[in-house]
Write a protein that holds these residues in place. Structure first.
Motif, PDB file in Angstrom:
ATOM      1  N   GLY A  53       9.263  -0.844  -6.787  1.00 34.62           N
ATOM      2  CA  GLY A  53       8.103   0.544  -7.016  1.00 34.62           C
ATOM      3  C   GLY A  53       7.694   0.622  -8.107  1.00 34.62           C
ATOM      4  N   GLU A  54       6.815   1.125  -8.254  1.00 34.38           N
ATOM      5  CA  GLU A  54       6.155   2.101  -9.677  1.00 34.38           C
ATOM      6  C   GLU A  54       6.409   3.198 -10.231  1.00 34.38           C
ATOM      7  OE1 GLU A  54       3.874   2.521  -6.723  1.00 34.38           O
ATOM      8  OE2 GLU A  54       2.676  -0.245  -7.172  1.00 34.38           O
ATOM      9  N   GLN A  55       7.737   3.783  -8.858  1.00 36.16           N
ATOM     10  CA  GLN A  55       8.262   4.921  -9.184  1.00 36.16           C
ATOM     11  C   GLN A  55       9.793   4.747 -10.154  1.00 36.16           C
ATOM     12  OE1 GLN A  55       6.500   7.671 -10.419  1.00 36.16           O
ATOM     13  NE2 GLN A  55       4.796   7.463  -9.130  1.00 36.16           N
ATOM     14  N   GLY A  56       9.985   3.295  -9.316  1.00 35.27           N
ATOM     15  CA  GLY A  56      11.817   3.080  -9.108  1.00 35.27           C
ATOM     16  C   GLY A  56      12.423   3.652  -8.319  1.00 35.27           C
ATOM     17  N   ASP A  57      11.578   4.365  -7.304  1.00 34.14           N
ATOM     18  CA  ASP A  57      12.230   5.023  -6.373  1.00 34.14           C
ATOM     19  C   ASP A  57      12.313   4.341  -4.821  1.00 34.14           C
ATOM     20  OD1 ASP A  57       9.419   5.232  -6.534  1.00 34.14           O
ATOM     21  OD2 ASP A  57      10.128   7.475  -5.413  1.00 34.14           O
ATOM     22  N   ALA A  58      11.565   2.380  -4.805  1.00 33.09           N
ATOM     23  CA  ALA A  58      11.431   2.306  -3.859  1.00 33.09           C
ATOM     24  C   ALA A  58      11.245   0.659  -4.652  1.00 33.09           C
ATOM     25  CB  ALA A  58      10.040   2.734  -2.594  1.00 33.09           C
ATOM     26  N   ILE A  59      11.547   0.048  -3.085  1.00 32.93           N
ATOM     27  CA  ILE A  59      11.030  -1.471  -2.904  1.00 32.93           C
ATOM     28  C   ILE A  59       9.987  -1.685  -3.073  1.00 32.93           C
ATOM     29  CG2 ILE A  59      12.104  -3.663  -3.257  1.00 32.93           C
ATOM     30  CD1 ILE A  59      13.739  -3.006  -4.804  1.00 32.93           C
ATOM     31  N   LYS A  60       8.831  -2.715  -3.271  1.00 30.04           N
ATOM     32  CA  LYS A  60       7.799  -3.016  -2.473  1.00 30.04           C
ATOM     33  C   LYS A  60       7.492  -4.273  -2.570  1.00 30.04           C
ATOM     34  CE  LYS A  60       4.034  -1.658  -4.659  1.00 30.04           C
ATOM     35  NZ  LYS A  60       2.244  -0.732  -5.352  1.00 30.04           N
ATOM     36  N   LEU A  61       7.507  -4.719  -1.215  1.00 30.42           N
ATOM     37  CA  LEU A  61       7.147  -6.367  -0.832  1.00 30.42           C
ATOM     38  C   LEU A  61       5.613  -6.701  -0.737  1.00 30.42           C
ATOM     39  CD1 LEU A  61       9.418  -5.847   2.903  1.00 30.42           C
ATOM     40  CD2 LEU A  61       9.919  -6.619   0.037  1.00 30.42           C
ATOM     41  N   GLY A  62       5.781  -8.088  -0.949  1.00 33.17           N
ATOM     42  CA  GLY A  62       4.220  -8.398  -0.769  1.00 33.17           C
ATOM     43  C   GLY A  62       3.602  -8.753   0.690  1.00 33.17           C
ATOM     44  N   VAL A  63       4.319  -8.116   1.444  1.00 33.12           N
ATOM     45  CA  VAL A  63       4.192  -8.388   2.960  1.00 33.12           C
ATOM     46  C   VAL A  63       3.528  -7.281   3.789  1.00 33.12           C
ATOM     47  CG1 VAL A  63       4.881 -10.393   2.804  1.00 33.12           C
ATOM     48  CG2 VAL A  63       6.107  -8.466   4.087  1.00 33.12           C
ATOM     49  N   SER A  64       2.858  -7.431   4.451  1.00 37.60           N
ATOM     50  CA  SER A  64       2.659  -6.566   5.576  1.00 37.60           C
ATOM     51  C   SER A  64       3.433  -6.028   6.619  1.00 37.60           C
ATOM     52  CB  SER A  64       1.012  -6.338   6.151  1.00 37.60           C
ATOM     53  OG  SER A  64       1.403  -7.458   7.376  1.00 37.60           O
ATOM     54  N   GLY A  65       3.160  -4.858   7.475  1.00 39.32           N
ATOM     55  CA  GLY A  65       4.398  -4.148   8.347  1.00 39.32           C
ATOM     56  C   GLY A  65       4.286  -5.544   9.704  1.00 39.32           C
ATOM     57  N   GLU A  66       2.951  -6.156   9.735  1.00 38.81           N
ATOM     58  CA  GLU A  66       2.527  -7.038  10.811  1.00 38.81           C
ATOM     59  C   GLU A  66       3.095  -7.973  10.616  1.00 38.81           C
ATOM     60  OE1 GLU A  66       2.430  -8.715  14.219  1.00 38.81           O
ATOM     61  OE2 GLU A  66       1.535  -6.272  13.840  1.00 38.81           O
ATOM     62  N   ALA A  67       3.768  -8.646   9.395  1.00 42.58           N
ATOM     63  CA  ALA A  67       3.859  -9.865   9.050  1.00 42.58           C
ATOM     64  C   ALA A  67       5.808  -9.320   9.072  1.00 42.58           C
ATOM     65  CB  ALA A  67       3.404 -10.046   7.210  1.00 42.58           C
ATOM     66  N   LEU A  68       6.227  -9.004   7.970  1.00 46.23           N
ATOM     67  CA  LEU A  68       7.886  -8.578   8.619  1.00 46.23           C
ATOM     68  C   LEU A  68       8.417  -8.064   9.795  1.00 46.23           C
ATOM     69  CD1 LEU A  68       9.966  -7.078   6.238  1.00 46.23           C
ATOM     70  CD2 LEU A  68       9.726  -4.773   7.555  1.00 46.23           C
ATOM     71  N   ARG A  69       7.571  -7.955  10.243  1.00 50.00           N
ATOM     72  CA  ARG A  69       7.779  -7.514  12.486  1.00 50.00           C
ATOM     73  C   ARG A  69       7.975  -9.057  12.466  1.00 50.00           C
ATOM     74  NH1 ARG A  69       4.542  -2.453  12.326  1.00 50.00           N
ATOM     75  NH2 ARG A  69       2.414  -3.687  12.479  1.00 50.00           N
ATOM     76  N   HIS A  92       1.162  -1.576  -0.249  1.00 59.28           N
ATOM     77  CA  HIS A  92      -0.207  -0.074  -0.378  1.00 59.28           C
ATOM     78  C   HIS A  92       0.738   1.371   0.049  1.00 59.28           C
ATOM     79  CE1 HIS A  92      -3.880  -2.377   0.892  1.00 59.28           C
ATOM     80  NE2 HIS A  92      -3.077  -2.690   1.734  1.00 59.28           N
ATOM     81  N   GLY A  93       1.725   1.514  -0.336  1.00 55.32           N
ATOM     82  CA  GLY A  93       2.798   2.537  -0.396  1.00 55.32           C
ATOM     83  C   GLY A  93       3.437   3.182   1.249  1.00 55.32           C
ATOM     84  N   ARG A  94       2.923   2.375   2.973  1.00 56.60           N
ATOM     85  CA  ARG A  94       3.933   2.616   4.100  1.00 56.60           C
ATOM     86  C   ARG A  94       5.046   2.210   3.685  1.00 56.60           C
ATOM     87  NH1 ARG A  94      -2.503   0.705   5.182  1.00 56.60           N
ATOM     88  NH2 ARG A  94      -0.725  -1.240   4.898  1.00 56.60           N
ATOM     89  N   PRO A  95       5.491   2.915   4.428  1.00 53.52           N
ATOM     90  CA  PRO A  95       6.978   2.922   4.914  1.00 53.52           C
ATOM     91  C   PRO A  95       7.138   1.158   5.735  1.00 53.52           C
ATOM     92  CG  PRO A  95       6.449   4.301   5.729  1.00 53.52           C
ATOM     93  CD  PRO A  95       5.640   4.440   4.917  1.00 53.52           C
ATOM     94  N   LEU A  96       7.759   0.130   5.578  1.00 59.52           N
ATOM     95  CA  LEU A  96       8.584  -0.830   6.371  1.00 59.52           C
ATOM     96  C   LEU A  96      10.383  -0.706   6.713  1.00 59.52           C
ATOM     97  CD1 LEU A  96       6.977  -3.527   4.055  1.00 59.52           C
ATOM     98  CD2 LEU A  96       6.796  -2.425   6.681  1.00 59.52           C
TER      99      LEU A  96
END
Length: 94
Positions: free
Chosen positions: A63-79, A15-19
């Motif tokens: 990421g869409e702009q090429g300025d970030a890496i997008k993960l297919g996981v939520s922040g909770e899953a990352l934690r 969703h574009g939220r920073p991780l």
């Protein structure tokens, strides 16, 4: 894209939220070496320290702009992912 351009790049959820930020890549062994994991320095949550976690490469996309890496996981899953210690004798990447 060169691997060196990934280091320090922002990491966001679907969703574009920073991780956090990219700190390193893990390759399998033996050859031919392929990328298995993206190591992410997590953004510290309130009262928590920054951690480095291994995200399976199959969950990684640009990421869409090429300025970030997008993960297919939520922040909770990352934690919930396990911590990865830095290599012996080397401080973690910032």
């Amino acid at each position: 894209m060169r691997a060196s351009t990934l280091f320090g790049m922002p990491v966001v959820d679907r969703h574009g939220r920073p991780l956090g930020t990219v700190s390193d890549l893990l390759l399998d062994d033996p050859a031919p070496a392929t990328i298995c994991y993206l190591l992410v320095n997590t953004a510290p949550a309130e009262g928590a320290a920054c951690r480095t976690v291994a995200v399976p490469w199959r969950l990684v996309s640009p990421g869409e702009q090429g300025d970030a890496i997008k993960l297919g996981v939520s922040g909770e899953a990352l934690r919930q992912m396990r911590d990865i210690p830095p290599p012996a004798g080397r401080p973690p990447r910032k």
